[in-house]
Design a protein around this motif. Structure first.
Motif, PDB file in Angstrom:
ATOM      1  N   LEU A 224       0.656  -0.833   0.104  1.00 53.74           N
ATOM      2  CA  LEU A 224       0.264   0.118   0.178  1.00 53.74           C
ATOM      3  C   LEU A 224       0.984   1.247  -0.162  1.00 53.74           C
ATOM      4  O   LEU A 224       1.517   1.694   0.879  1.00 53.74           O
ATOM      5  CB  LEU A 224      -0.919   0.246   1.171  1.00 53.74           C
ATOM      6  CG  LEU A 224      -2.000   0.993   1.431  1.00 53.74           C
ATOM      7  CD1 LEU A 224      -2.618   1.224   0.262  1.00 53.74           C
ATOM      8  CD2 LEU A 224      -2.945   1.075   3.200  1.00 53.74           C
ATOM      9  N   GLY A 225       1.024   1.750  -0.965  1.00 52.19           N
ATOM     10  CA  GLY A 225       1.834   3.139  -1.246  1.00 52.19           C
ATOM     11  C   GLY A 225       1.056   4.388  -1.234  1.00 52.19           C
ATOM     12  O   GLY A 225      -0.651   4.272  -2.086  1.00 52.19           O
ATOM     13  N   TYR A 226       1.603   5.795  -1.215  1.00 54.95           N
ATOM     14  CA  TYR A 226       1.178   7.103  -1.034  1.00 54.95           C
ATOM     15  C   TYR A 226       1.975   7.304  -2.244  1.00 54.95           C
ATOM     16  O   TYR A 226       3.633   7.846  -1.271  1.00 54.95           O
ATOM     17  CB  TYR A 226       1.075   7.211  -0.327  1.00 54.95           C
ATOM     18  CG  TYR A 226      -0.201   9.060  -0.634  1.00 54.95           C
ATOM     19  CD1 TYR A 226      -0.903   9.305  -0.898  1.00 54.95           C
ATOM     20  CD2 TYR A 226       1.026  10.209  -0.257  1.00 54.95           C
ATOM     21  CE1 TYR A 226      -1.662  10.606  -1.004  1.00 54.95           C
ATOM     22  CE2 TYR A 226       0.545  10.937  -0.282  1.00 54.95           C
ATOM     23  CZ  TYR A 226      -0.743  11.520  -0.828  1.00 54.95           C
ATOM     24  OH  TYR A 226      -1.458  12.569  -0.722  1.00 54.95           O
ATOM     25  N   LYS A 227       1.999   8.459  -3.136  1.00 60.86           N
ATOM     26  CA  LYS A 227       3.079   9.030  -3.914  1.00 60.86           C
ATOM     27  C   LYS A 227       2.898  10.421  -3.404  1.00 60.86           C
ATOM     28  O   LYS A 227       1.513  10.833  -3.715  1.00 60.86           O
ATOM     29  CB  LYS A 227       2.762   9.219  -5.456  1.00 60.86           C
ATOM     30  CG  LYS A 227       3.851  10.074  -5.576  1.00 60.86           C
ATOM     31  CD  LYS A 227       4.112   9.853  -7.578  1.00 60.86           C
ATOM     32  CE  LYS A 227       4.754  10.646  -8.287  1.00 60.86           C
ATOM     33  NZ  LYS A 227       4.996  10.236  -9.629  1.00 60.86           N
TER      34      LYS A 227
ATOM     35  N   LEU B 103       3.471   0.891   2.244  1.00 64.89           N
ATOM     36  CA  LEU B 103       3.835  -0.217   3.696  1.00 64.89           C
ATOM     37  C   LEU B 103       3.930  -1.287   3.125  1.00 64.89           C
ATOM     38  O   LEU B 103       2.960  -1.570   2.258  1.00 64.89           O
ATOM     39  CB  LEU B 103       2.641   0.064   4.750  1.00 64.89           C
ATOM     40  CG  LEU B 103       2.789   1.233   5.550  1.00 64.89           C
ATOM     41  CD1 LEU B 103       1.443   1.099   6.435  1.00 64.89           C
ATOM     42  CD2 LEU B 103       3.506   1.307   6.484  1.00 64.89           C
ATOM     43  N   ILE B 104       4.257  -2.437   3.297  1.00 63.60           N
ATOM     44  CA  ILE B 104       4.941  -4.118   2.399  1.00 63.60           C
ATOM     45  C   ILE B 104       4.002  -4.725   3.389  1.00 63.60           C
ATOM     46  O   ILE B 104       4.813  -4.678   4.735  1.00 63.60           O
ATOM     47  CB  ILE B 104       6.034  -4.257   2.299  1.00 63.60           C
ATOM     48  CG1 ILE B 104       6.738  -2.286   0.691  1.00 63.60           C
ATOM     49  CG2 ILE B 104       6.014  -5.580   0.926  1.00 63.60           C
ATOM     50  CD1 ILE B 104       7.620  -2.339   0.370  1.00 63.60           C
TER      51      ILE B 104
ATOM     52  N   ASN C 181      10.822   5.651  -1.221  1.00 62.50           N
ATOM     53  CA  ASN C 181      11.582   6.805  -2.133  1.00 62.50           C
ATOM     54  C   ASN C 181      11.731   8.179  -2.498  1.00 62.50           C
ATOM     55  O   ASN C 181       9.818   8.420  -2.924  1.00 62.50           O
ATOM     56  CB  ASN C 181      10.446   5.928  -3.782  1.00 62.50           C
ATOM     57  CG  ASN C 181      10.665   4.469  -3.099  1.00 62.50           C
ATOM     58  OD1 ASN C 181      11.619   3.968  -3.297  1.00 62.50           O
ATOM     59  ND2 ASN C 181       9.663   4.054  -3.542  1.00 62.50           N
ATOM     60  N   LEU C 182      12.825   8.448  -2.373  1.00 63.22           N
ATOM     61  CA  LEU C 182      13.295   9.971  -2.928  1.00 63.22           C
ATOM     62  C   LEU C 182      13.297  10.375  -4.192  1.00 63.22           C
ATOM     63  O   LEU C 182      14.618   9.568  -4.390  1.00 63.22           O
ATOM     64  CB  LEU C 182      13.304  10.163  -1.653  1.00 63.22           C
ATOM     65  CG  LEU C 182      12.929  10.301  -0.287  1.00 63.22           C
ATOM     66  CD1 LEU C 182      14.167  11.140   1.315  1.00 63.22           C
ATOM     67  CD2 LEU C 182      11.567  11.353  -0.636  1.00 63.22           C
ATOM     68  N   GLU C 183      13.326  11.618  -4.780  1.00 68.63           N
ATOM     69  CA  GLU C 183      13.476  11.591  -5.957  1.00 68.63           C
ATOM     70  C   GLU C 183      14.309  13.075  -6.124  1.00 68.63           C
ATOM     71  O   GLU C 183      13.468  13.635  -5.654  1.00 68.63           O
ATOM     72  CB  GLU C 183      12.770  11.350  -7.319  1.00 68.63           C
ATOM     73  CG  GLU C 183      13.422  11.401  -8.466  1.00 68.63           C
ATOM     74  CD  GLU C 183      11.602  11.278  -9.788  1.00 68.63           C
ATOM     75  OE1 GLU C 183      12.299  11.694 -10.359  1.00 68.63           O
ATOM     76  OE2 GLU C 183      11.489  10.329  -9.235  1.00 68.63           O
TER      77      GLU C 183
END
Length: 82
Positions: A11-14, A32-33, A79-81
């Motif tokens: 479950l992810g959020y961008k 969250l994994i 994850n950071l870009e």
């Protein structure tokens, strides 16, 4: 060999770009994994996981009498870009 498994859930959020504004980040995502959340075996399968094989043949589901259940794990990913 009937079974039902939930092997992995993510479950992810961008974050939207307007939330990041003029910061040094171009993109950011958190997740969250969870792995091996659930295994259901019918009553007639009283031995073990039908995908387990402790021999060197292709007899999947045979011989897992003393097998431990798969390990359940939880994780958090960022994850950071730039």
């Amino acid at each position: 060999a009937t079974s039902l498994k939930i092997r992995e859930v993510s479950l992810g959020y961008k974050f939207p770009s307007d939330v990041l504004g003029d910061s040094f980040l171009k993109a950011a995502r958190i997740s969250l994994i969870a792995r091996n959340l659930f295994t259901w075996l019918p009553e007639e399968n009283r031995f073990s996981d039908p995908e387990f094989n402790n021999s060197n043949s292709n007899a999947i589901g045979v011989g897992g009498y003393f097998q431990s259940p798969p390990t359940r794990s939880f994780g958090f990913n960022v994850n950071l870009e730039f």
